[in-house]
Design an enzyme around this catalytic site. Structure first.
Site, mmCIF file in Angstrom:
data_model
loop_
_atom_site.group_PDB
_atom_site.id
_atom_site.type_symbol
_atom_site.label_atom_id
_atom_site.label_comp_id
_atom_site.label_asym_id
_atom_site.label_seq_id
_atom_site.Cartn_x
_atom_site.Cartn_y
_atom_site.Cartn_z
ATOM 1 N N ARG A 50 51.352 25.490 62.657
ATOM 2 C CA ARG A 50 51.438 26.533 61.627
ATOM 3 C C ARG A 50 50.805 27.835 62.122
ATOM 4 O O ARG A 50 51.328 28.918 61.901
ATOM 5 C CB ARG A 50 50.762 26.058 60.331
ATOM 6 C CG ARG A 50 50.490 27.127 59.279
ATOM 7 C CD ARG A 50 51.748 27.908 58.906
ATOM 8 N NE ARG A 50 51.454 29.081 58.114
ATOM 9 C CZ ARG A 50 51.176 30.295 58.588
ATOM 10 N NH1 ARG A 50 51.118 30.522 59.892
ATOM 11 N NH2 ARG A 50 50.962 31.293 57.777
ATOM 12 N N PRO A 65 43.704 28.552 57.012
ATOM 13 C CA PRO A 65 44.711 27.744 57.698
ATOM 14 C C PRO A 65 45.305 26.722 56.736
ATOM 15 O O PRO A 65 44.624 26.227 55.835
ATOM 16 C CB PRO A 65 43.930 27.064 58.827
ATOM 17 C CG PRO A 65 42.501 27.193 58.474
ATOM 18 C CD PRO A 65 42.362 28.324 57.523
ATOM 19 N N HIS A 66 46.584 26.440 56.907
ATOM 20 C CA HIS A 66 47.245 25.476 56.027
ATOM 21 C C HIS A 66 48.421 24.844 56.756
ATOM 22 O O HIS A 66 48.957 25.423 57.703
ATOM 23 C CB HIS A 66 47.702 26.138 54.727
ATOM 24 C CG HIS A 66 48.526 27.367 54.944
ATOM 25 N ND1 HIS A 66 47.963 28.598 55.219
ATOM 26 C CD2 HIS A 66 49.856 27.562 54.940
ATOM 27 C CE1 HIS A 66 48.926 29.497 55.363
ATOM 28 N NE2 HIS A 66 50.078 28.885 55.211
ATOM 29 N N ALA A 67 48.776 23.649 56.292
ATOM 30 C CA ALA A 67 49.887 22.931 56.915
ATOM 31 C C ALA A 67 50.427 21.894 55.945
ATOM 32 O O ALA A 67 49.730 21.461 55.025
ATOM 33 C CB ALA A 67 49.423 22.248 58.202
#
Length: 154
Positions: A50, A65-67
């Site tokens: 990501r 942050p993300h996924a």
């Protein structure tokens, strides 16, 4: 949705030394495994993938942050406070010290977006960020994050 729904106290940590973004993602992967029973390698890979689409450092020392992952049952949060800020390719080119990561099911759709909006609103509050930076106790950090929603709702 409230932060207390997505952030377990076991998913809050203070780290004294983190030398790179890759190391940070490894720390987040270990936290996800410990707090939520997720496969740390899959978490790390998803976060790195990501991040490859564009940096998640949003400015003012904050990264989100993300996924999305197949193994995640519901949106889950991870919060890290770094004692030593880390260069993160942020939009304002400033190092980050507050990281709130989100992991969502692949098919989370609107829940992922709602969680991201909630975290973003919370982390935009300068007073909240100052309090987070002034504390090292994980229980206090968790309370600061989850109390924001109560105060905003009132």
């Amino acid at each position: 949705m409230q932060l207390s729904d997505i952030l377990d106290v076991s998913a809050v940590k203070v780290i004294s030394g983190c030398t790179s973004k890759k190391r940070l993602f490894h720390d987040l992967g270990e936290m996800a495994e410990s707090a939520y029973g997720l496969d740390q390698t899959k978490v790390i890979d998803a976060l790195i993938e990501r991040e490859g689409l564009g940096p998640t450092g949003v400015g003012k020392g904050i990264a989100l942050p993300h996924a999305r992952l197949a193994d995640v049952g519901k949106v889950a949060g991870l919060f890290l406070r770094l004692e030593k800020p880390l260069y993160f390719d942020s939009v304002d080119r400033q190092p980050v010290d507050l990281i709130f990561a989100l992991l969502a099911p692949e098919n989370a759709g609107v829940d992922h977006l709602k969680a991201l909006a909630l975290v973003s609103r919370t982390m935009r509050d300068a007073d909240t960020c100052n309090k987070l930076r002034a504390n090292s106790d994980v229980n206090t950090l968790h309370t600061l994050l989850t109390e924001v929603e109560s105060t905003q709702a009132a």
